[in-house]
Design a protein around this motif. Sequence first.
Motif, PDB file in Angstrom:
ATOM      1  N   THR A 125      -7.401 -15.152   8.668  1.00 19.85           N
ATOM      2  CA  THR A 125      -6.854 -15.347   7.314  1.00 19.85           C
ATOM      3  C   THR A 125      -5.392 -15.781   7.428  1.00 19.85           C
ATOM      4  O   THR A 125      -4.951 -16.725   6.753  1.00 19.85           O
ATOM      5  CB  THR A 125      -6.966 -14.043   6.487  1.00 19.85           C
ATOM      6  OG1 THR A 125      -8.329 -13.643   6.468  1.00 19.85           O
ATOM      7  CG2 THR A 125      -6.476 -14.246   5.064  1.00 19.85           C
TER       8      THR A 125
ATOM      9  N   HIS B 103      -2.316  -6.114   7.242  1.00 25.62           N
ATOM     10  CA  HIS B 103      -2.998  -6.841   8.324  1.00 25.62           C
ATOM     11  C   HIS B 103      -2.663  -8.331   8.301  1.00 25.62           C
ATOM     12  O   HIS B 103      -2.326  -8.923   9.316  1.00 25.62           O
ATOM     13  CB  HIS B 103      -4.512  -6.654   8.197  1.00 25.62           C
ATOM     14  CG  HIS B 103      -4.948  -5.267   8.509  1.00 25.62           C
ATOM     15  ND1 HIS B 103      -5.199  -4.328   7.541  1.00 25.62           N
ATOM     16  CD2 HIS B 103      -5.151  -4.648   9.685  1.00 25.62           C
ATOM     17  CE1 HIS B 103      -5.551  -3.185   8.115  1.00 25.62           C
ATOM     18  NE2 HIS B 103      -5.524  -3.355   9.421  1.00 25.62           N
TER      19      HIS B 103
ATOM     20  N   ASP C 239       7.518  -4.263   1.242  1.00 29.61           N
ATOM     21  CA  ASP C 239       6.259  -3.522   1.270  1.00 29.61           C
ATOM     22  C   ASP C 239       6.586  -2.141   0.713  1.00 29.61           C
ATOM     23  O   ASP C 239       7.746  -1.716   0.760  1.00 29.61           O
ATOM     24  CB  ASP C 239       5.707  -3.401   2.703  1.00 29.61           C
ATOM     25  CG  ASP C 239       4.221  -3.043   2.724  1.00 29.61           C
ATOM     26  OD1 ASP C 239       3.404  -3.891   3.114  1.00 29.61           O
ATOM     27  OD2 ASP C 239       3.875  -1.899   2.351  1.00 29.61           O
TER      28      ASP C 239
ATOM     29  N   LYS D  39       6.529  -0.419   7.722  1.00 26.85           N
ATOM     30  CA  LYS D  39       6.131  -1.826   7.899  1.00 26.85           C
ATOM     31  C   LYS D  39       7.327  -2.749   7.678  1.00 26.85           C
ATOM     32  O   LYS D  39       7.493  -3.753   8.365  1.00 26.85           O
ATOM     33  CB  LYS D  39       4.988  -2.181   6.937  1.00 26.85           C
ATOM     34  CG  LYS D  39       3.691  -1.492   7.308  1.00 26.85           C
ATOM     35  CD  LYS D  39       2.583  -1.832   6.328  1.00 26.85           C
ATOM     36  CE  LYS D  39       1.289  -1.138   6.721  1.00 26.85           C
ATOM     37  NZ  LYS D  39       0.261  -1.218   5.691  1.00 26.85           N
TER      38      LYS D  39
HETATM   39  P1  NAD Z   1      -3.610  -4.520   3.786  1.00 24.00           P
HETATM   40  O1  NAD Z   1      -4.068  -3.373   2.963  1.00 24.00           O
HETATM   41  O2  NAD Z   1      -3.648  -4.403   5.264  1.00 24.00           O
HETATM   42  O3  NAD Z   1      -2.123  -4.920   3.375  1.00 24.00           O
HETATM   43  C1  NAD Z   1      -1.635  -4.890   2.074  1.00 24.00           C
HETATM   44  C2  NAD Z   1      -0.171  -4.502   2.170  1.00 24.00           C
HETATM   45  O4  NAD Z   1       0.405  -4.634   0.883  1.00 24.00           O
HETATM   46  C3  NAD Z   1       0.033  -3.056   2.624  1.00 24.00           C
HETATM   47  O5  NAD Z   1       0.953  -3.029   3.686  1.00 24.00           O
HETATM   48  C4  NAD Z   1       0.557  -2.369   1.370  1.00 24.00           C
HETATM   49  O6  NAD Z   1       1.448  -1.298   1.677  1.00 24.00           O
HETATM   50  C5  NAD Z   1       1.278  -3.518   0.694  1.00 24.00           C
HETATM   51  N1  NAD Z   1       1.497  -3.311  -0.719  1.00 24.00           N
HETATM   52  C6  NAD Z   1       0.703  -2.702  -1.623  1.00 24.00           C
HETATM   53  N2  NAD Z   1       1.279  -2.687  -2.823  1.00 24.00           N
HETATM   54  C7  NAD Z   1       2.458  -3.333  -2.701  1.00 24.00           C
HETATM   55  C8  NAD Z   1       3.519  -3.647  -3.594  1.00 24.00           C
HETATM   56  N3  NAD Z   1       3.474  -3.296  -4.874  1.00 24.00           N
HETATM   57  N4  NAD Z   1       4.574  -4.315  -3.112  1.00 24.00           N
HETATM   58  C9  NAD Z   1       4.651  -4.653  -1.816  1.00 24.00           C
HETATM   59  N5  NAD Z   1       3.688  -4.379  -0.916  1.00 24.00           N
HETATM   60  C10 NAD Z   1       2.612  -3.723  -1.363  1.00 24.00           C
HETATM   61  O7  NAD Z   1      -4.467  -5.772   3.286  1.00 24.00           O
HETATM   62  P2  NAD Z   1      -4.668  -7.155   4.027  1.00 24.00           P
HETATM   63  O8  NAD Z   1      -5.970  -7.126   4.742  1.00 24.00           O
HETATM   64  O9  NAD Z   1      -3.428  -7.527   4.761  1.00 24.00           O
HETATM   65  O10 NAD Z   1      -4.876  -8.130   2.778  1.00 24.00           O
HETATM   66  C11 NAD Z   1      -3.764  -8.511   1.980  1.00 24.00           C
HETATM   67  C12 NAD Z   1      -4.249  -9.323   0.792  1.00 24.00           C
HETATM   68  O11 NAD Z   1      -4.966 -10.468   1.249  1.00 24.00           O
HETATM   69  C13 NAD Z   1      -5.228  -8.562  -0.126  1.00 24.00           C
HETATM   70  O12 NAD Z   1      -5.041  -9.009  -1.443  1.00 24.00           O
HETATM   71  C14 NAD Z   1      -6.578  -9.009   0.376  1.00 24.00           C
HETATM   72  O13 NAD Z   1      -7.568  -8.904  -0.638  1.00 24.00           O
HETATM   73  C15 NAD Z   1      -6.290 -10.450   0.729  1.00 24.00           C
HETATM   74  N6  NAD Z   1      -7.200 -11.018   1.715  1.00 24.00           N
HETATM   75  C16 NAD Z   1      -7.297 -10.440   2.938  1.00 24.00           C
HETATM   76  C17 NAD Z   1      -8.153 -10.985   3.885  1.00 24.00           C
HETATM   77  C18 NAD Z   1      -8.284 -10.400   5.265  1.00 24.00           C
HETATM   78  O14 NAD Z   1      -8.856 -11.056   6.145  1.00 24.00           O
HETATM   79  N7  NAD Z   1      -7.762  -9.208   5.521  1.00 24.00           N
HETATM   80  C19 NAD Z   1      -8.906 -12.129   3.567  1.00 24.00           C
HETATM   81  C20 NAD Z   1      -8.749 -12.721   2.309  1.00 24.00           C
HETATM   82  C21 NAD Z   1      -7.889 -12.146   1.391  1.00 24.00           C
END
Ligand code: NAD
Length: 348
Positions: A144, A177, A197, A202
């Motif tokens: 991603t 991630h 974050d 982080k």
């Molecule tokens: P994750 O849960 O690992 O990371 C999300 C991060 O956002 C966390 O570190 C969290 O603390 C932070 N966060 C939450 N609320 C926040 C705020 N108000 N302000 C700042 N930071 C905040 O999720 P991820 O897997 O890294 O995915 C991130 C986004 O990408 C999500 O919306 C997910 O749906 C989307 N996405 C992820 C993938 C994937 O392969 N992991 C694929 C497509 C879309």
Amino acid sequence: MFRQMESAGLQDLHFWQDPDTGLQAIIAIHDTFRGPAIGGCRFITYPDTAAAITDAIRLAKGMSYKAALAGLPHGGGKSVIMKPSGLYDRNRLMRSFGHFVESLNGRYITAMDSGTQISDMDNIAVNTRFVTCTRDMGDPSPSTAQGVFAGIRASVKFRFGISDLHNIHIAIQGLGHVGYALAKLLHNAGARLTVTDIDAQKVARATAEFNAVAVEADAIYDVAADIFCPCGLGAIINAETVNRLNCAIVAGSANNQLADDRQGENLWKRGILYAPDYLINAGGLIFVALQHARHHDRAIQLQVAGIYDSLLELYKHAAADQSPTNSIADLRAETIIRQASMEAHQAA
Ligand code: NAD
């Protein structure tokens, strides 16, 4: 419920409960016209069943659009497991969910999503073949991040006419991630980073490793940057934040970035280039779909890198059409799905 399904164009909705493990789960299949429905499994707390159903339906539709624009032979699906409020055995819960997935005979292929992890996929795999992101397949997040990186390069090329990211200032919201892996790629490409974050650890890691400047969570919308890069929550571009953005481009991994479609138009009116979320963040879906079909890593990397060309082409189309990029993306996805549905009905 049928009205809700009809308005989302959803094919079918499945429920499963297993009193033995406490599992209560839903699988929403948006369509299977282009191939089996594919999409992640959420394991989070919902206020009630109605909220879980709404989430599953909305997310399944989004997966259909994502698969269609990525040219994958899949429809969209999504599953949700209601997180039990009391004590439960997570491994047994996931194995039971595996029976649910298997009962659909391959019409739905599951994957990691919010609240699920690789070990959950391993447990699901005990009872079904229709699962990805297991230990031998891995986490889709790096793919991603690679796809978003390609999309950011395409956005910079289109908006500024330049091919490298040296000194481009990017404000990243969320260092999970995807956000962390993306920050690393951007830093290595010479970009300047401002990050936030809600998890201080982080943020500390990103400032130390990438020389990033940190801001408070809510301040990220006001940062004067070239690019705002949402990698945390959905629905963060709303009637209030859209007017605070101080950037030329919005390009990030978060799903459902626009609180509603009008925000795409608002971004467009403000002259901010928007990379439609389900196009730029398709790298993870490409990874799981091609891994499931046993493609080689190189083929996966090439298709993820193709997000650069897809996005550039969509930007040109939107500019020629004088239309917001999200409208053009929706129109394209809907046309592809409609076409596949017509072909399926003709063949039947
Ligand atoms: P994750 O849960 O690992 O990371 C999300 C991060 O956002 C966390 O570190 C969290 O603390 C932070 N966060 C939450 N609320 C926040 C705020 N108000 N302000 C700042 N930071 C905040 O999720 P991820 O897997 O890294 O995915 C991130 C986004 O990408 C999500 O919306 C997910 O749906 C989307 N996405 C992820 C993938 C994937 O392969 N992991 C694929 C497509 C879309």
